[in-house]
Design a protein around this motif. Structure first.
Motif, PDB file in Angstrom:
ATOM      1  N   PHE A   2       0.831  -1.202   0.000  1.00 53.37           N
ATOM      2  CA  PHE A   2       0.000   0.000   0.000  1.00 53.37           C
ATOM      3  C   PHE A   2       0.868   1.254   0.000  1.00 53.37           C
ATOM      4  O   PHE A   2       0.752   2.128   0.840  1.00 53.37           O
ATOM      5  CB  PHE A   2      -0.923  -0.028   1.220  1.00 53.37           C
ATOM      6  CG  PHE A   2      -2.136   0.836   1.068  1.00 53.37           C
ATOM      7  CD1 PHE A   2      -3.002   0.660   0.010  1.00 53.37           C
ATOM      8  CD2 PHE A   2      -2.406   1.828   2.001  1.00 53.37           C
ATOM      9  CE1 PHE A   2      -4.118   1.446  -0.125  1.00 53.37           C
ATOM     10  CE2 PHE A   2      -3.528   2.624   1.867  1.00 53.37           C
ATOM     11  CZ  PHE A   2      -4.379   2.435   0.800  1.00 53.37           C
ATOM     12  N   SER A   3       1.780   1.320  -0.966  1.00 51.41           N
ATOM     13  CA  SER A   3       2.617   2.504  -1.161  1.00 51.41           C
ATOM     14  C   SER A   3       3.221   2.401  -2.546  1.00 51.41           C
ATOM     15  O   SER A   3       3.242   1.326  -3.150  1.00 51.41           O
ATOM     16  CB  SER A   3       3.725   2.602  -0.110  1.00 51.41           C
ATOM     17  OG  SER A   3       4.787   1.737  -0.412  1.00 51.41           O
ATOM     18  N   ASN A   4       3.730   3.522  -3.065  1.00 52.36           N
ATOM     19  CA  ASN A   4       4.307   3.487  -4.408  1.00 52.36           C
ATOM     20  C   ASN A   4       5.576   2.644  -4.474  1.00 52.36           C
ATOM     21  O   ASN A   4       5.827   1.959  -5.457  1.00 52.36           O
ATOM     22  CB  ASN A   4       4.631   4.903  -4.882  1.00 52.36           C
ATOM     23  CG  ASN A   4       3.372   5.707  -5.136  1.00 52.36           C
ATOM     24  OD1 ASN A   4       2.278   5.172  -5.111  1.00 52.36           O
ATOM     25  ND2 ASN A   4       3.535   6.983  -5.364  1.00 52.36           N
ATOM     26  N   GLY A   5       6.388   2.734  -3.434  1.00 55.03           N
ATOM     27  CA  GLY A   5       7.655   2.008  -3.428  1.00 55.03           C
ATOM     28  C   GLY A   5       7.811   1.169  -2.186  1.00 55.03           C
ATOM     29  O   GLY A   5       6.862   0.568  -1.701  1.00 55.03           O
ATOM     30  N   LYS A   6       9.011   1.142  -1.659  1.00 56.18           N
ATOM     31  CA  LYS A   6       9.278   0.342  -0.462  1.00 56.18           C
ATOM     32  C   LYS A   6       8.512   0.895   0.734  1.00 56.18           C
ATOM     33  O   LYS A   6       8.363   2.100   0.891  1.00 56.18           O
ATOM     34  CB  LYS A   6      10.778   0.352  -0.150  1.00 56.18           C
ATOM     35  CG  LYS A   6      11.638  -0.313  -1.205  1.00 56.18           C
ATOM     36  CD  LYS A   6      13.110  -0.206  -0.847  1.00 56.18           C
ATOM     37  CE  LYS A   6      13.987  -0.784  -1.941  1.00 56.18           C
ATOM     38  NZ  LYS A   6      15.431  -0.648  -1.628  1.00 56.18           N
ATOM     39  N   THR A   7       8.043  -0.005   1.566  1.00 53.79           N
ATOM     40  CA  THR A   7       7.349   0.389   2.788  1.00 53.79           C
ATOM     41  C   THR A   7       8.332   0.426   3.953  1.00 53.79           C
ATOM     42  O   THR A   7       9.496   0.034   3.823  1.00 53.79           O
ATOM     43  CB  THR A   7       6.241  -0.616   3.127  1.00 53.79           C
ATOM     44  OG1 THR A   7       6.869  -1.869   3.476  1.00 53.79           O
ATOM     45  CG2 THR A   7       5.315  -0.837   1.956  1.00 53.79           C
ATOM     46  N   THR A   8       7.841   0.898   5.070  1.00 54.96           N
ATOM     47  CA  THR A   8       8.666   0.902   6.282  1.00 54.96           C
ATOM     48  C   THR A   8       9.181  -0.503   6.581  1.00 54.96           C
ATOM     49  O   THR A   8      10.347  -0.695   6.954  1.00 54.96           O
ATOM     50  CB  THR A   8       7.857   1.424   7.476  1.00 54.96           C
ATOM     51  OG1 THR A   8       7.384   2.732   7.180  1.00 54.96           O
ATOM     52  CG2 THR A   8       8.708   1.460   8.735  1.00 54.96           C
ATOM     53  N   VAL A   9       8.312  -1.487   6.411  1.00 57.89           N
ATOM     54  CA  VAL A   9       8.691  -2.874   6.681  1.00 57.89           C
ATOM     55  C   VAL A   9       9.809  -3.332   5.745  1.00 57.89           C
ATOM     56  O   VAL A   9      10.743  -4.007   6.163  1.00 57.89           O
ATOM     57  CB  VAL A   9       7.474  -3.803   6.542  1.00 57.89           C
ATOM     58  CG1 VAL A   9       7.885  -5.256   6.743  1.00 57.89           C
ATOM     59  CG2 VAL A   9       6.401  -3.415   7.529  1.00 57.89           C
ATOM     60  N   ASP A  10       9.699  -2.956   4.472  1.00 58.30           N
ATOM     61  CA  ASP A  10      10.743  -3.332   3.514  1.00 58.30           C
ATOM     62  C   ASP A  10      12.093  -2.751   3.921  1.00 58.30           C
ATOM     63  O   ASP A  10      13.128  -3.425   3.877  1.00 58.30           O
ATOM     64  CB  ASP A  10      10.391  -2.827   2.110  1.00 58.30           C
ATOM     65  CG  ASP A  10       9.154  -3.491   1.546  1.00 58.30           C
ATOM     66  OD1 ASP A  10       8.970  -4.691   1.806  1.00 58.30           O
ATOM     67  OD2 ASP A  10       8.393  -2.811   0.846  1.00 58.30           O
ATOM     68  N   VAL A  11      12.089  -1.477   4.296  1.00 58.99           N
ATOM     69  CA  VAL A  11      13.337  -0.804   4.669  1.00 58.99           C
ATOM     70  C   VAL A  11      13.932  -1.439   5.927  1.00 58.99           C
ATOM     71  O   VAL A  11      15.136  -1.694   6.003  1.00 58.99           O
ATOM     72  CB  VAL A  11      13.100   0.702   4.884  1.00 58.99           C
ATOM     73  CG1 VAL A  11      14.356   1.380   5.418  1.00 58.99           C
ATOM     74  CG2 VAL A  11      12.663   1.359   3.577  1.00 58.99           C
ATOM     75  N   ILE A  12      13.080  -1.700   6.916  1.00 58.25           N
ATOM     76  CA  ILE A  12      13.565  -2.314   8.159  1.00 58.25           C
ATOM     77  C   ILE A  12      14.131  -3.703   7.874  1.00 58.25           C
ATOM     78  O   ILE A  12      15.176  -4.093   8.416  1.00 58.25           O
ATOM     79  CB  ILE A  12      12.450  -2.382   9.209  1.00 58.25           C
ATOM     80  CG1 ILE A  12      12.077  -0.968   9.669  1.00 58.25           C
ATOM     81  CG2 ILE A  12      12.880  -3.228  10.409  1.00 58.25           C
ATOM     82  CD1 ILE A  12      10.897  -0.920  10.624  1.00 58.25           C
ATOM     83  N   ALA A  13      13.446  -4.455   7.002  1.00 58.38           N
ATOM     84  CA  ALA A  13      13.937  -5.793   6.647  1.00 58.38           C
ATOM     85  C   ALA A  13      15.329  -5.701   6.021  1.00 58.38           C
ATOM     86  O   ALA A  13      16.215  -6.505   6.315  1.00 58.38           O
ATOM     87  CB  ALA A  13      12.962  -6.471   5.685  1.00 58.38           C
ATOM     88  N   GLU A  14      15.516  -4.715   5.149  1.00 60.60           N
ATOM     89  CA  GLU A  14      16.839  -4.523   4.543  1.00 60.60           C
ATOM     90  C   GLU A  14      17.885  -4.206   5.602  1.00 60.60           C
ATOM     91  O   GLU A  14      19.001  -4.741   5.580  1.00 60.60           O
ATOM     92  CB  GLU A  14      16.778  -3.395   3.511  1.00 60.60           C
ATOM     93  CG  GLU A  14      16.032  -3.760   2.239  1.00 60.60           C
ATOM     94  CD  GLU A  14      16.025  -2.612   1.239  1.00 60.60           C
ATOM     95  OE1 GLU A  14      16.355  -1.477   1.633  1.00 60.60           O
ATOM     96  OE2 GLU A  14      15.694  -2.859   0.073  1.00 60.60           O
ATOM     97  N   LEU A  15      17.527  -3.324   6.535  1.00 65.63           N
ATOM     98  CA  LEU A  15      18.468  -2.942   7.587  1.00 65.63           C
ATOM     99  C   LEU A  15      18.803  -4.123   8.491  1.00 65.63           C
ATOM    100  O   LEU A  15      19.896  -4.200   9.055  1.00 65.63           O
ATOM    101  CB  LEU A  15      17.880  -1.795   8.425  1.00 65.63           C
ATOM    102  CG  LEU A  15      17.728  -0.449   7.703  1.00 65.63           C
ATOM    103  CD1 LEU A  15      16.987   0.548   8.583  1.00 65.63           C
ATOM    104  CD2 LEU A  15      19.099   0.106   7.304  1.00 65.63           C
TER     105      LEU A  15
END
Length: 260
Positions: free
Chosen positions: A30-43
């Motif tokens: 539910f966003s154009n690009g990466k979500t907060t969850v995606d970014v946290i997962a990467e981190l």
């Protein structure tokens, strides 16, 4: 909202998303690009994004499952004007079905319980119960049935039962995300703001009531369960800081305006 399990020790409850600007194409986020969850997962070092419940299978579920459903809320009826969705209770039931598979994959309940205790359950619920329920009087009667204080109590009571069900099925590390400034969202500004840009205080005030009660719920769970850890994420304060101090978070995007 929904559930995302990533058990490289990450379990996430979040809303379903679209993601048409996502690097690898549309994702359903539910966003154009990466979500907060995606970014946290990467981190946290994850190599892949968490797959949806509808397609996750076999040993893949040990790396994470996304149970998200757009417009879903704590209450069963929330978001029904938008069509089919899986309520938070339905997502919890899907999670419970997954846990039976985890037990089979790992061999026994003790091993599965130890594995699940290392996952992080990041849970964000409540926004849709206001945005797509309480403040939609044409579709829902809740704002006529309850005062903002009473409605928050009803939500927290049901939320408590849902979180307890997760705990009963092995969840031990919870990050409970509060409701943001819904009164500052574009939809609410368009409907209720006199000038289209001033945040709607009566909506934000209701959100703060819920958040205060959620903080109390975090304390309640921590006091009752010494083997678990619950924390509160102040989404309201985070977004308030972003809107109050936008320059701190980067250069504003310039949007060209066509003139005659």
């Amino acid at each position: 909202m929904g559930i995302i399990i990533n058990c490289r020790h990450w379990l996430e409850l979040i809303t379903c998303l679209t993601g048409f600007d996502f690097p690898n194409g549309p994702t359903g986020r539910f966003s154009n690009g990466k979500t907060t969850v995606d970014v946290i997962a990467e981190l946290l070092g994850f190599d892949n994004y968490i797959p949806p419940y509808s397609t996750a299978s076999g040993r893949q579920i040990l790396g994470g499952v996304n149970y998200a459903s757009a417009a879903a809320g704590i209450r069963e009826e929330t978001g029904q004007q938008l069509g089919a969705r899986i309520s938070f209770s339905g997502q919890v039931r899907n999670y419970q079905r997954t846990i039976s598979q985890v037990v089979n994959l790992l061999g026994d309940e003790t091993t599965a319980a130890n594995y699940l205790s290392k996952c992080i359950y990041s849970i964000g619920l409540g926004s849709n119960d206001y945005l797509n329920n309480y403040f939609m009087p044409l579709y829902y009667s809740t704002s006529r049935q309850y005062t903002p204080e009473q409605f928050a109590d009803v939500l927290i009571q049901q939320y408590t039962e849902q979180l307890q069900a997760l705990y009963n099925y092995g969840a031990r590390k919870f990050a409970l995300i509060g409701v943001g400034q819904i009164g500052c969202s574009p939809n609410e500004l368009a409907q209720y703001s006199g000038d289209g840009k001033t945040c709607v205080e009566r909506i934000n005030a209701a959100n703060r009531i819920f958040n205060d009660k959620l903080k109390g719920l975090v304390d309640q769970f921590n006091n009752a369960n010494s083997d678990a850890k619950f924390i509160y994420i102040n989404a309201y304060g985070i977004f308030q800081d972003i809107t109050s101090n936008p320059a701190t978070y980067g250069k504003p995007r310039q949007v060209p305006v066509k003139t005659d």
